[in-house]
Design a protein around this motif. Structure first.
Motif, PDB file in Angstrom:
ATOM      1  N   ALA A  63       0.815  -1.215   0.000  1.00 57.94           N
ATOM      2  CA  ALA A  63       0.000   0.000   0.000  1.00 57.94           C
ATOM      3  C   ALA A  63       0.848   1.263   0.000  1.00 57.94           C
ATOM      4  O   ALA A  63       0.399   2.317  -0.470  1.00 57.94           O
ATOM      5  N   LEU A  66       1.353   3.618  -3.262  1.00 58.86           N
ATOM      6  CA  LEU A  66       0.324   4.498  -3.790  1.00 58.86           C
ATOM      7  C   LEU A  66      -0.198   5.413  -2.691  1.00 58.86           C
ATOM      8  O   LEU A  66      -0.097   5.096  -1.508  1.00 58.86           O
ATOM      9  N   GLU A  70      -5.342   7.175  -4.252  1.00 57.76           N
ATOM     10  CA  GLU A  70      -5.242   6.224  -5.357  1.00 57.76           C
ATOM     11  C   GLU A  70      -5.775   4.852  -4.950  1.00 57.76           C
ATOM     12  O   GLU A  70      -6.483   4.190  -5.713  1.00 57.76           O
ATOM     13  N   LEU A  71      -5.440   4.423  -3.753  1.00 59.15           N
ATOM     14  CA  LEU A  71      -5.964   3.142  -3.257  1.00 59.15           C
ATOM     15  C   LEU A  71      -7.483   3.192  -3.124  1.00 59.15           C
ATOM     16  O   LEU A  71      -8.180   2.217  -3.439  1.00 59.15           O
ATOM     17  N   ARG A  75     -10.204   0.773  -4.966  1.00 59.77           N
ATOM     18  CA  ARG A  75     -11.254   0.027  -4.252  1.00 59.77           C
ATOM     19  C   ARG A  75     -12.624   0.330  -4.849  1.00 59.77           C
ATOM     20  O   ARG A  75     -13.434  -0.567  -5.080  1.00 59.77           O
ATOM     21  N   LEU A  80      -9.035  -4.145  -7.020  1.00 62.81           N
ATOM     22  CA  LEU A  80      -8.008  -4.523  -6.053  1.00 62.81           C
ATOM     23  C   LEU A  80      -8.214  -5.960  -5.588  1.00 62.81           C
ATOM     24  O   LEU A  80      -9.304  -6.331  -5.147  1.00 62.81           O
ATOM     25  N   GLU A  82      -6.545  -8.698  -2.839  1.00 57.77           N
ATOM     26  CA  GLU A  82      -5.649  -8.792  -1.686  1.00 57.77           C
ATOM     27  C   GLU A  82      -4.860 -10.087  -1.754  1.00 57.77           C
ATOM     28  O   GLU A  82      -5.410 -11.160  -2.011  1.00 57.77           O
ATOM     29  N   TRP A  87      -1.231  -6.141  -2.421  1.00 60.74           N
ATOM     30  CA  TRP A  87      -2.380  -5.990  -3.308  1.00 60.74           C
ATOM     31  C   TRP A  87      -1.939  -6.253  -4.738  1.00 60.74           C
ATOM     32  O   TRP A  87      -0.769  -6.190  -5.062  1.00 60.74           O
ATOM     33  N   SER A  89      -3.465  -5.357  -8.888  1.00 58.53           N
ATOM     34  CA  SER A  89      -4.499  -4.740  -9.717  1.00 58.53           C
ATOM     35  C   SER A  89      -5.133  -5.772 -10.640  1.00 58.53           C
ATOM     36  O   SER A  89      -4.451  -6.633 -11.199  1.00 58.53           O
TER      37      SER A  89
END
Length: 317
Positions: A63, A66, A70-71, A75, A80, A82, A87, A89
């Motif tokens: 995390a 970013l 952005e995260l 979401r 995203l 996990e 994470w 993409s």
């Protein structure tokens, strides 16, 4: 260009992420799946260190790489996944000249995956070469099986007064095409669900298509061409498109052909039809050898090579 109303918040978040990447000067050239795999298997490539690693090479990231905003956008965009303390993409972003296009993450194992790769660059060059040499008006154009929207976007940008349709059987492809079109700031491109041209009315001054041309055991829509050695959909697109060309209209078909014993079975299948004097046509190999790893797959035992080819057909006025 209106985003999908059922996915408006997610699509808007994905569009905003694309705009941020553009503003940051992000660029990535998309490669073949085999090259992607080999790069990601190198020592030290297990985790991302840059934006290109996250959104191009599609590597797992922490995390801290970013911003919180952005995260949050990722979401909201529902992209995203996990993986332990990391994470990943669900989508990638690739460059085409000054354009940025979103497409499916690696590997493209989902049935509704939206492809972008070296074929997309060759397809784009094929279209651009035609547009540069064409001086007659293009009022109505369509990109059949639009995928990430490459064909429609290039035509829409080059011919701002043309009405351009992007059609696909895959709803996810239409969603990403809408996002890519909005990111390119085009107002003359529309997206429609269609199986080739079924349900689409009218004639066209330009039809472009980059159909899937492989035999795929999973029958993924972006990859499986069906018929003999993957040529089924390409042949169908030729047949349906010719009937929809306006006087002076042109079909540009970019596809791949499985060559057997030095012969081109796709050309043999279309040659007789194109001998009719109403057509002017040109056919040539754009790349003599693509996706050589496919020759290891079932059904390709007698195939020497897979060539990328371009077919141009014009209805004589």
């Amino acid at each position: 260009m209106l985003l999908n109303p059922c996915q408006r918040d997610a699509d808007q978040a994905l569009l905003q992420l694309g705009r941020r990447l553009q503003a940051d000067g992000y660029r990535f050239t998309c490669v073949t799946p085999l090259t992607q795999q080999r790069n990601n298997e190198r020592p030290g490539a297990e985790r991302a260190r840059t934006l290109r690693d996250i959104f191009g090479w599609n590597r797992a990231f922490t995390a801290s790489l970013l911003s919180a905003d952005e995260l949050a956008q990722m979401r909201l965009a529902q992209i995203l996944d996990e993986e332990g303390d990391c994470w990943r993409s669900r989508v990638r972003w690739s460059s085409l000249e000054d354009l940025l296009l979103v497409h499916s993450g690696y590997p493209t194992t989902q049935a509704d995956s939206v492809f972008f790769g070296p074929d997309s660059y060759r397809f784009a060059h094929f279209i651009a070469s035609h547009l540069q040499g064409r001086f007659s008006e293009i009022r109505h154009a369509v990109d059949i099986g639009c995928g990430s929207g490459v064909g429609a976007i290039l035509i829409g940008r080059a011919r701002r007064h043309a009405q351009v349709m992007a059609v696909d059987i895959n709803p996810y492809a239409l969603r990403l095409t809408a996002i890519n079109t909005a990111l390119a700031e085009l107002a003359n491109v529309s997206v429609e669900h269609s199986d080739v041209l079924q349900g689409i009315t009218g004639s066209f001054d330009l039809i472009v298509a980059n159909p899937p041309y492989m035999l795929d055991a999973s029958a993924r829509a972006y990859r499986h061409g069906g018929g003999a050695l993957g040529a089924g959909l390409s042949l169908r697109m030729v047949n349906e498109s010719l009937a929809r060309l306006a006087q002076g209209g042109t079909l540009l078909l970019y596809t791949g052909v499985a060559m057997v014993d030095g012969h081109d079975p796709f050309l043999a299948a279309i040659r007789t039809q194109l001998q009719d004097p109403q057509w002017s046509w040109h056919y040539h190999e754009l790349d003599p050898d693509v996706f050589g790893e496919q020759l290891l797959e079932p059904g390709y035992q007698a195939v020497e090579r897979i060539a990328a080819v371009g077919l141009t057909v014009t209805r004589n006025g």
